[in-house]
Design a protein around this motif. Sequence first.
Motif, PDB file in Angstrom:
ATOM      1  N   GLY A  63       0.831  -1.189   0.000  1.00  0.00           N
ATOM      2  CA  GLY A  63       0.000   0.000   0.000  1.00  0.00           C
ATOM      3  C   GLY A  63       0.867   1.241   0.000  1.00  0.00           C
ATOM      4  N   ALA A  64       0.214   2.383  -0.085  1.00  0.00           N
ATOM      5  CA  ALA A  64       0.939   3.641  -0.139  1.00  0.00           C
ATOM      6  C   ALA A  64       1.469   4.029   1.234  1.00  0.00           C
ATOM      7  N   ALA A  65       2.581   4.723   1.215  1.00  0.00           N
ATOM      8  CA  ALA A  65       3.154   5.226   2.464  1.00  0.00           C
ATOM      9  C   ALA A  65       2.316   6.417   2.942  1.00  0.00           C
ATOM     10  N   PRO A  66       2.241   6.628   4.244  1.00  0.00           N
ATOM     11  CA  PRO A  66       1.491   7.774   4.756  1.00  0.00           C
ATOM     12  C   PRO A  66       2.158   9.092   4.371  1.00  0.00           C
ATOM     13  N   ALA A  67       1.419  10.168   4.458  1.00  0.00           N
ATOM     14  CA  ALA A  67       1.958  11.489   4.147  1.00  0.00           C
ATOM     15  C   ALA A  67       2.927  11.931   5.232  1.00  0.00           C
ATOM     16  N   GLY A  68       3.712  12.942   4.923  1.00  0.00           N
ATOM     17  CA  GLY A  68       4.640  13.512   5.891  1.00  0.00           C
ATOM     18  C   GLY A  68       6.026  12.912   5.785  1.00  0.00           C
ATOM     19  N   PRO A  69       6.940  13.370   6.644  1.00  0.00           N
ATOM     20  CA  PRO A  69       8.330  12.917   6.590  1.00  0.00           C
ATOM     21  C   PRO A  69       8.491  11.403   6.740  1.00  0.00           C
ATOM     22  N   ASN A  70       7.672  10.786   7.589  1.00  0.00           N
ATOM     23  CA  ASN A  70       7.763   9.328   7.754  1.00  0.00           C
ATOM     24  C   ASN A  70       7.445   8.613   6.447  1.00  0.00           C
ATOM     25  N   GLY A  71       6.425   9.073   5.754  1.00  0.00           N
ATOM     26  CA  GLY A  71       6.046   8.485   4.481  1.00  0.00           C
ATOM     27  C   GLY A  71       7.093   8.728   3.406  1.00  0.00           C
ATOM     28  N   VAL A  72       7.690   9.908   3.421  1.00  0.00           N
ATOM     29  CA  VAL A  72       8.760  10.223   2.464  1.00  0.00           C
ATOM     30  C   VAL A  72       9.931   9.275   2.674  1.00  0.00           C
ATOM     31  N   ALA A  73      10.309   9.068   3.928  1.00  0.00           N
ATOM     32  CA  ALA A  73      11.423   8.169   4.247  1.00  0.00           C
ATOM     33  C   ALA A  73      11.095   6.731   3.857  1.00  0.00           C
ATOM     34  N   ALA A  74       9.883   6.283   4.165  1.00  0.00           N
ATOM     35  CA  ALA A  74       9.477   4.915   3.823  1.00  0.00           C
ATOM     36  C   ALA A  74       9.458   4.711   2.309  1.00  0.00           C
ATOM     37  N   SER A  75       8.981   5.691   1.570  1.00  0.00           N
ATOM     38  CA  SER A  75       8.959   5.593   0.107  1.00  0.00           C
ATOM     39  C   SER A  75      10.364   5.534  -0.474  1.00  0.00           C
TER      40      SER A  75
ATOM     41  N   LYS B 152      18.402   3.228   6.729  1.00  0.00           N
ATOM     42  CA  LYS B 152      18.833   4.491   7.336  1.00  0.00           C
ATOM     43  C   LYS B 152      18.781   5.570   6.270  1.00  0.00           C
ATOM     44  N   VAL B 153      18.089   6.660   6.600  1.00  0.00           N
ATOM     45  CA  VAL B 153      17.930   7.758   5.643  1.00  0.00           C
ATOM     46  C   VAL B 153      18.347   9.078   6.278  1.00  0.00           C
ATOM     47  N   ARG B 154      18.744   9.990   5.410  1.00  0.00           N
ATOM     48  CA  ARG B 154      18.985  11.370   5.823  1.00  0.00           C
ATOM     49  C   ARG B 154      17.904  12.205   5.163  1.00  0.00           C
ATOM     50  N   MET B 155      17.129  12.880   5.979  1.00  0.00           N
ATOM     51  CA  MET B 155      16.028  13.697   5.478  1.00  0.00           C
ATOM     52  C   MET B 155      16.560  15.009   4.921  1.00  0.00           C
ATOM     53  N   GLY B 156      15.922  15.492   3.846  1.00  0.00           N
ATOM     54  CA  GLY B 156      16.238  16.807   3.309  1.00  0.00           C
ATOM     55  C   GLY B 156      15.771  17.875   4.281  1.00  0.00           C
ATOM     56  N   ALA B 157      16.333  19.055   4.178  1.00  0.00           N
ATOM     57  CA  ALA B 157      15.997  20.150   5.088  1.00  0.00           C
ATOM     58  C   ALA B 157      14.513  20.493   5.048  1.00  0.00           C
ATOM     59  N   ASP B 158      13.883  20.286   3.895  1.00  0.00           N
ATOM     60  CA  ASP B 158      12.463  20.605   3.757  1.00  0.00           C
ATOM     61  C   ASP B 158      11.546  19.488   4.245  1.00  0.00           C
ATOM     62  N   GLY B 159      12.121  18.310   4.560  1.00  0.00           N
ATOM     63  CA  GLY B 159      11.318  17.172   5.009  1.00  0.00           C
ATOM     64  C   GLY B 159      10.547  16.487   3.893  1.00  0.00           C
ATOM     65  N   LYS B 160      10.779  16.924   2.655  1.00  0.00           N
ATOM     66  CA  LYS B 160      10.047  16.372   1.518  1.00  0.00           C
ATOM     67  C   LYS B 160      10.896  15.438   0.670  1.00  0.00           C
TER      68      LYS B 160
ATOM     69  N   ALA C 152      14.281  12.378   0.956  1.00  0.00           N
ATOM     70  CA  ALA C 152      15.090  11.528   1.838  1.00  0.00           C
ATOM     71  C   ALA C 152      16.083  10.764   0.978  1.00  0.00           C
ATOM     72  N   ASP C 153      17.310  10.691   1.456  1.00  0.00           N
ATOM     73  CA  ASP C 153      18.350   9.927   0.782  1.00  0.00           C
ATOM     74  C   ASP C 153      18.659   8.698   1.621  1.00  0.00           C
ATOM     75  N   VAL C 154      18.637   7.524   0.987  1.00  0.00           N
ATOM     76  CA  VAL C 154      18.976   6.288   1.688  1.00  0.00           C
ATOM     77  C   VAL C 154      20.489   6.239   1.845  1.00  0.00           C
ATOM     78  N   ILE C 155      20.931   6.086   3.080  1.00  0.00           N
ATOM     79  CA  ILE C 155      22.359   6.026   3.388  1.00  0.00           C
ATOM     80  C   ILE C 155      22.813   4.571   3.485  1.00  0.00           C
ATOM     81  N   ASN C 156      21.959   3.714   4.036  1.00  0.00           N
ATOM     82  CA  ASN C 156      22.308   2.314   4.205  1.00  0.00           C
ATOM     83  C   ASN C 156      21.028   1.474   4.302  1.00  0.00           C
TER      84      ASN C 156
END
Length: 107
Positions: free
Chosen positions: A21-33, A89-97, A99-103
């Motif tokens: 299913g789709a990831a939820p909205a917000g930073p958590n969803g951005v990271a999961a996607s 493990k992700v690093r979120m962008g400053a805008d929270g929109k 995310a870069d996967v680090i590991n």
Amino acid sequence: MRRSIIIATCLVLAACGGGGGAAPAGPNGVAASACDAFAKTRMENKAYELDLAALAGSMKPEADLQVLSAPIVIQPGTDGEVKQTLECKVRMGADGKTADVINMTFL
């Protein structure tokens, strides 16, 4: 006969998708996607099931990163089915929109 072919085709197409299913909205969803997209590149065209809502809900800070983890089933419903835990493990962008996967680790 035709109906069973259509049903089988639908099941195969559904299994090829990664997420549950789709990831939820917000930073958590951005990271999961971002984690799901990265997992697709690591799976080498293998089908898998990953609950994006569970992955997003697991997000916790660790130093300057965010860590997410959830169960993943690789090649579900086949003789080669494997159940593991995906840790991302992700690093979120400053805008929270973004995310870069680090590991990414499969435990």
